[in-house]
Design a protein around this motif. Structure first.
Motif, mmCIF file in Angstrom:
data_model
loop_
_atom_site.group_PDB
_atom_site.id
_atom_site.type_symbol
_atom_site.label_atom_id
_atom_site.label_comp_id
_atom_site.label_asym_id
_atom_site.label_seq_id
_atom_site.Cartn_x
_atom_site.Cartn_y
_atom_site.Cartn_z
ATOM 1 N N ALA A 17 -4.703 14.064 14.412
ATOM 2 C CA ALA A 17 -5.363 14.704 13.259
ATOM 3 C C ALA A 17 -5.300 16.226 13.371
ATOM 4 O O ALA A 17 -5.146 16.918 12.349
ATOM 5 C CB ALA A 17 -6.804 14.229 13.145
ATOM 6 N N ASP A 18 -5.407 16.746 14.589
ATOM 7 C CA ASP A 18 -5.317 18.207 14.778
ATOM 8 C C ASP A 18 -3.929 18.702 14.387
ATOM 9 O O ASP A 18 -3.781 19.742 13.753
ATOM 10 C CB ASP A 18 -5.581 18.598 16.246
ATOM 11 C CG ASP A 18 -6.995 18.251 16.676
ATOM 12 O OD1 ASP A 18 -7.825 17.985 15.784
ATOM 13 O OD2 ASP A 18 -7.254 18.228 17.897
ATOM 14 N N GLY A 19 -2.904 17.935 14.778
ATOM 15 C CA GLY A 19 -1.526 18.300 14.432
ATOM 16 C C GLY A 19 -1.331 18.321 12.926
ATOM 17 O O GLY A 19 -0.723 19.246 12.376
ATOM 18 N N ILE A 20 -1.870 17.325 12.251
ATOM 19 C CA ILE A 20 -1.749 17.251 10.788
ATOM 20 C C ILE A 20 -2.485 18.429 10.137
ATOM 21 O O ILE A 20 -1.996 19.027 9.175
ATOM 22 C CB ILE A 20 -2.284 15.892 10.274
ATOM 23 C CG1 ILE A 20 -1.322 14.774 10.707
ATOM 24 C CG2 ILE A 20 -2.458 15.895 8.758
ATOM 25 C CD1 ILE A 20 -1.763 13.373 10.328
ATOM 26 N N VAL A 50 -1.699 2.475 11.604
ATOM 27 C CA VAL A 50 -1.879 3.882 12.007
ATOM 28 C C VAL A 50 -1.720 4.792 10.791
ATOM 29 O O VAL A 50 -2.506 5.726 10.571
ATOM 30 C CB VAL A 50 -0.865 4.259 13.122
ATOM 31 C CG1 VAL A 50 -0.879 5.756 13.387
ATOM 32 C CG2 VAL A 50 -1.169 3.488 14.397
ATOM 33 N N ILE A 51 -0.704 4.497 9.969
ATOM 34 C CA ILE A 51 -0.461 5.317 8.774
ATOM 35 C C ILE A 51 -1.669 5.259 7.841
ATOM 36 O O ILE A 51 -2.086 6.274 7.266
ATOM 37 C CB ILE A 51 0.839 4.860 8.064
ATOM 38 C CG1 ILE A 51 2.038 5.182 8.977
ATOM 39 C CG2 ILE A 51 0.991 5.513 6.694
ATOM 40 C CD1 ILE A 51 3.379 4.694 8.477
ATOM 41 N N LYS A 52 -2.267 4.086 7.750
ATOM 42 C CA LYS A 52 -3.456 3.927 6.892
ATOM 43 C C LYS A 52 -4.599 4.852 7.352
ATOM 44 O O LYS A 52 -5.278 5.479 6.530
ATOM 45 C CB LYS A 52 -3.921 2.469 6.937
ATOM 46 C CG LYS A 52 -4.959 2.142 5.902
ATOM 47 C CD LYS A 52 -5.292 0.666 5.888
ATOM 48 C CE LYS A 52 -6.351 0.412 4.834
ATOM 49 N NZ LYS A 52 -6.911 -0.926 4.932
ATOM 50 N N CYS A 53 -4.786 4.962 8.646
ATOM 51 C CA CYS A 53 -5.833 5.855 9.176
ATOM 52 C C CYS A 53 -5.503 7.304 8.869
ATOM 53 O O CYS A 53 -6.393 8.093 8.510
ATOM 54 C CB CYS A 53 -5.968 5.692 10.690
ATOM 55 S SG CYS A 53 -6.610 4.109 11.183
ATOM 56 N N LEU A 54 -4.225 7.663 9.004
ATOM 57 C CA LEU A 54 -3.828 9.054 8.787
ATOM 58 C C LEU A 54 -3.945 9.438 7.317
ATOM 59 O O LEU A 54 -4.126 10.615 6.984
ATOM 60 C CB LEU A 54 -2.390 9.277 9.273
ATOM 61 C CG LEU A 54 -2.164 8.995 10.761
ATOM 62 C CD1 LEU A 54 -0.693 9.196 11.119
ATOM 63 C CD2 LEU A 54 -3.049 9.887 11.616
ATOM 64 N N ARG A 55 -3.840 8.444 6.430
ATOM 65 C CA ARG A 55 -3.902 8.717 4.983
ATOM 66 C C ARG A 55 -5.203 9.412 4.594
ATOM 67 O O ARG A 55 -5.264 10.178 3.637
ATOM 68 C CB ARG A 55 -3.725 7.396 4.230
ATOM 69 C CG ARG A 55 -3.529 7.449 2.725
ATOM 70 C CD ARG A 55 -2.246 8.095 2.251
ATOM 71 N NE ARG A 55 -2.230 9.534 2.315
ATOM 72 C CZ ARG A 55 -1.197 10.288 1.884
ATOM 73 N NH1 ARG A 55 -0.109 9.738 1.371
ATOM 74 N NH2 ARG A 55 -1.245 11.598 1.972
ATOM 75 N N LYS A 56 -6.268 9.153 5.380
ATOM 76 C CA LYS A 56 -7.574 9.769 5.080
ATOM 77 C C LYS A 56 -7.621 11.236 5.477
ATOM 78 O O LYS A 56 -8.518 11.974 5.087
ATOM 79 C CB LYS A 56 -8.690 9.021 5.830
ATOM 80 C CG LYS A 56 -8.811 7.569 5.428
ATOM 81 C CD LYS A 56 -9.957 6.904 6.195
ATOM 82 C CE LYS A 56 -9.783 5.392 6.229
ATOM 83 N NZ LYS A 56 -9.501 4.854 7.565
ATOM 84 N N GLY A 82 -0.487 3.692 2.178
ATOM 85 C CA GLY A 82 -0.447 5.018 1.556
ATOM 86 C C GLY A 82 0.905 5.707 1.583
ATOM 87 O O GLY A 82 0.991 6.917 1.363
ATOM 88 N N ALA A 83 1.975 4.953 1.828
ATOM 89 C CA ALA A 83 3.316 5.559 1.818
ATOM 90 C C ALA A 83 3.688 5.994 0.404
ATOM 91 O O ALA A 83 3.369 5.300 -0.572
ATOM 92 C CB ALA A 83 4.353 4.554 2.322
#
Ligand code: DX5
Ligand code: ZN
Length: 218
Positions: A17-20, A50-56, A82-83
């Motif tokens: 999340a920090d990288g994003i 994992v992608i689903k978590c990052l979508r938030k 969320g792609a």
């Protein structure tokens, strides 16, 4: 317009999340998400959960690169995660045309990736249906490899094929792209630039800004 799509594969996975957040701060438009199954490529990365978590965490375009066998089995999962863009490999799809149609049916942009040894001719009967072609400039599976120079000729060939047919095609280049060679990649005809180690190998904010600055010249 040239789009930067940093590959998350080179991020510190303990602090994704920090990288994003660093990319968002630099106003990077897209995030390249490399999904690997340990079968199509000799490495395993992460999948739809994992992608689903990052979508938030961000509103960036999610540019999902599927390096997996029989990707049709998972297309719906990636949509739900969320792609926005989904790219499949020509080498991993038995019925490439059907797979592309399914990606569109699910409401996503469709891309087809070509490994370094795969000729442009495989696109002949599918390019009219594509939003993007991804030219691999390394053999897929790992970040941090060296750029294969013949990819430049391939990019130019794909751009010519698209232009000859009057298509507004995005051409993405993935693998070994850095600040030194990105100009050649753009001049060959690419407009979506993936960079993994060249972004996350150091300060992701600073490196992203450096890429975006180069893009301003085009
Ligand atoms: C390789 C992946 C790439 C990779 C790029 O299989 O598809 O997206 O992460 O990393 P760099 O830019 O370090 O070559
Ligand atoms: Zn990739």
């Amino acid at each position: 317009m040239i789009i930067l799509s940093p590959s998350l594969l080179s991020v510190d996975f303990a602090h994704i999340a920090d990288g994003i957040a660093e990319l968002d701060r630099a106003k990077v438009p897209a995030l390249h998400l490399d999904v690997m199954d340990g079968a199509f490529v000799p490495n395993i990365s992460f999948g739809a959960p994992v992608i689903k978590c990052l979508r938030k965490e961000t509103n960036m375009i999610f540019d999902v690169h599927l390096m997996i066998e029989e990707p049709d089995r998972y297309l719906e999962d990636f949509r739900k995660a969320g792609a926005d863009w989904v790219t499949v490999h020509a080498e991993s799809c038995k019925h490439l045309h059907r797979t592309v149609a399914r990606i569109h049916e699910l409401g996503m942009k469709a891309g087809v990736a070509l490994n370094p040894a795969t000729p442009v001719s495989v696109l002949d009967y599918v390019i009219d249906d594509l939003d993007m072609v991804l030219v691999m400039s390394v053999n897929p599976g790992f970040g941090g490899q060296s750029f294969i120079p013949s990819a430049l000729r391939k990019v130019a060939e794909v751009r010519k094929m698209a232009d000859d047919r009057g298509l507004e095609l995005d051409i993405e280049v993935d693998g070994g792209v850095n600040l030194k060679n990105v100009g050649d990649v753009i001049e060959a005809g690419a407009n979506v630039i993936v960079a993994g180690s060249a972004v996350f190998g150091g300060d992701a904010y600073e490196n992203s800004c450096s890429f975006l600055k180069v893009f301003e010249k085009y």
